[in-house]
Design an enzyme around this catalytic site. Structure first.
Site, short mmCIF file in Angstrom:
data_model
loop_
_atom_site.label_atom_id
_atom_site.label_comp_id
_atom_site.label_asym_id
_atom_site.label_seq_id
_atom_site.Cartn_x
_atom_site.Cartn_y
_atom_site.Cartn_z
N HIS A 133 -1.56 7.26 7.48
CA HIS A 133 -0.59 8.13 6.79
C HIS A 133 -1.19 9.49 6.46
O HIS A 133 -0.50 10.51 6.59
CB HIS A 133 -0.13 7.48 5.48
CG HIS A 133 1.02 6.53 5.62
ND1 HIS A 133 2.26 6.93 6.07
CD2 HIS A 133 1.14 5.22 5.34
CE1 HIS A 133 3.08 5.89 6.07
NE2 HIS A 133 2.43 4.83 5.64
N CYS A 181 6.64 -0.59 6.39
CA CYS A 181 6.21 0.63 5.70
C CYS A 181 7.34 1.09 4.81
O CYS A 181 8.50 1.09 5.23
CB CYS A 181 5.88 1.71 6.74
SG CYS A 181 5.32 3.25 6.00
N LEU A 182 7.00 1.50 3.59
CA LEU A 182 8.03 1.94 2.65
C LEU A 182 8.72 3.23 3.12
O LEU A 182 9.81 3.54 2.66
CB LEU A 182 7.42 2.13 1.26
CG LEU A 182 6.79 0.85 0.68
CD1 LEU A 182 6.16 1.13 -0.67
CD2 LEU A 182 7.82 -0.28 0.58
N HIS A 236 -3.63 1.24 8.24
CA HIS A 236 -2.25 1.73 8.11
C HIS A 236 -2.19 2.90 7.12
O HIS A 236 -1.57 3.94 7.40
CB HIS A 236 -1.35 0.57 7.67
CG HIS A 236 0.08 0.95 7.41
ND1 HIS A 236 1.13 0.45 8.15
CD2 HIS A 236 0.64 1.78 6.48
CE1 HIS A 236 2.26 0.97 7.70
NE2 HIS A 236 2.00 1.77 6.68
N GLU A 237 -2.84 2.72 5.96
CA GLU A 237 -2.75 3.76 4.92
C GLU A 237 -3.50 5.02 5.32
O GLU A 237 -3.04 6.13 5.07
CB GLU A 237 -3.26 3.23 3.58
CG GLU A 237 -2.46 2.05 3.01
CD GLU A 237 -0.95 2.25 3.00
OE1 GLU A 237 -0.48 3.40 2.89
OE2 GLU A 237 -0.24 1.23 3.12
N GLN A 269 3.51 9.93 1.27
CA GLN A 269 4.78 9.19 1.17
C GLN A 269 5.58 9.58 -0.06
O GLN A 269 6.77 9.28 -0.14
CB GLN A 269 4.53 7.69 1.18
CG GLN A 269 3.97 7.19 2.51
CD GLN A 269 3.81 5.69 2.51
OE1 GLN A 269 2.79 5.17 2.10
NE2 GLN A 269 4.85 4.98 2.94
N GLY A 322 0.84 -1.19 0.00
CA GLY A 322 0.00 0.00 0.00
C GLY A 322 0.88 1.23 0.00
O GLY A 322 2.08 1.16 0.26
NI NI Z 1 3.18 2.89 5.35
#
Ligand code: NI
Length: 166
Positions: free
Chosen positions: A138, A92-93, A134-135, A44, A39
């Site tokens: 963000h 997480c990226l 999670h998304e 991000q 995701g």
């Molecule tokens: Ni993330």
């Protein structure tokens, strides 16, 4: 992690569809796929708009995860359908190389819009519910390490999961 934009609240998308929105979504998919993510949220890649994408077909970073349909979700809302929370390992990226054990609601309804402005509403459990929470965190300026309750359960993926790191 450390970029202050990741701690800001993103703004709702006001008009869609639009060429700019489509470009943003394409950039997000390119980034997510290049990094094998499950995701991604617009902040991000430095864009403070309430746009998230996710989807898991088979992902080497999440070998045990159930499939989650590829989804673009704009201006999302999450409604809890339980008070029960379950713990799961997240990555997480924006926090590369790390994993942490995070509690999430196990059953939620989410809603929002796709890129054409068509409403989306789904009731989901488990990993699908985790990924959307999670998304959406963000775009509210929350990173998963802020939700870890026991910091002993935060560490390098290569140490915690040596068999899947590569
Ligand atoms: Ni993330």
């Amino acid at each position: 992690m450390g970029d202050p934009r990741l701690l800001e609240e993103s703004k709702p998308v006001e008009d869609f569809p639009s060429a700019g929105l489509n470009d943003l979504i394409e950039d997000m998919f390119d980034t997510m796929q290049a990094l094998n993510g499950a995701g991604l949220a617009a902040p991000q890649i430095g864009v403070l708009e309430r746009v998230v994408i996710f989807g898991v077909d088979s992902n080497p970073r999440y070998p045990d995860a159930e499939p989650v349909p590829t989804t673009v979700l704009i201006n999302p809302r999450i409604e809890p359908l339980t008070r029960e929370r379950e713990y799961g390992w997240e990555g997480c990226l924006s926090v590369p190389g790390m994993r942490g054990l995070v509690p999430r609601l196990s059953h939620v309804r989410y809603s929002g819009f796709d890129r054409h402005g068509t409403p989306i509403e789904r009731e989901v459990h488990g990993f699908h519910a985790r990924i959307v929470q999670h998304e959406v965190d963000h775009i509210d300026g929350v990173l998963y390490p802020m939700r870890i309750e026991d910091m002993r359960h935060f560490g390098f993926e290569s140490e915690l999961f040596p068999e899947s790191a590569g």
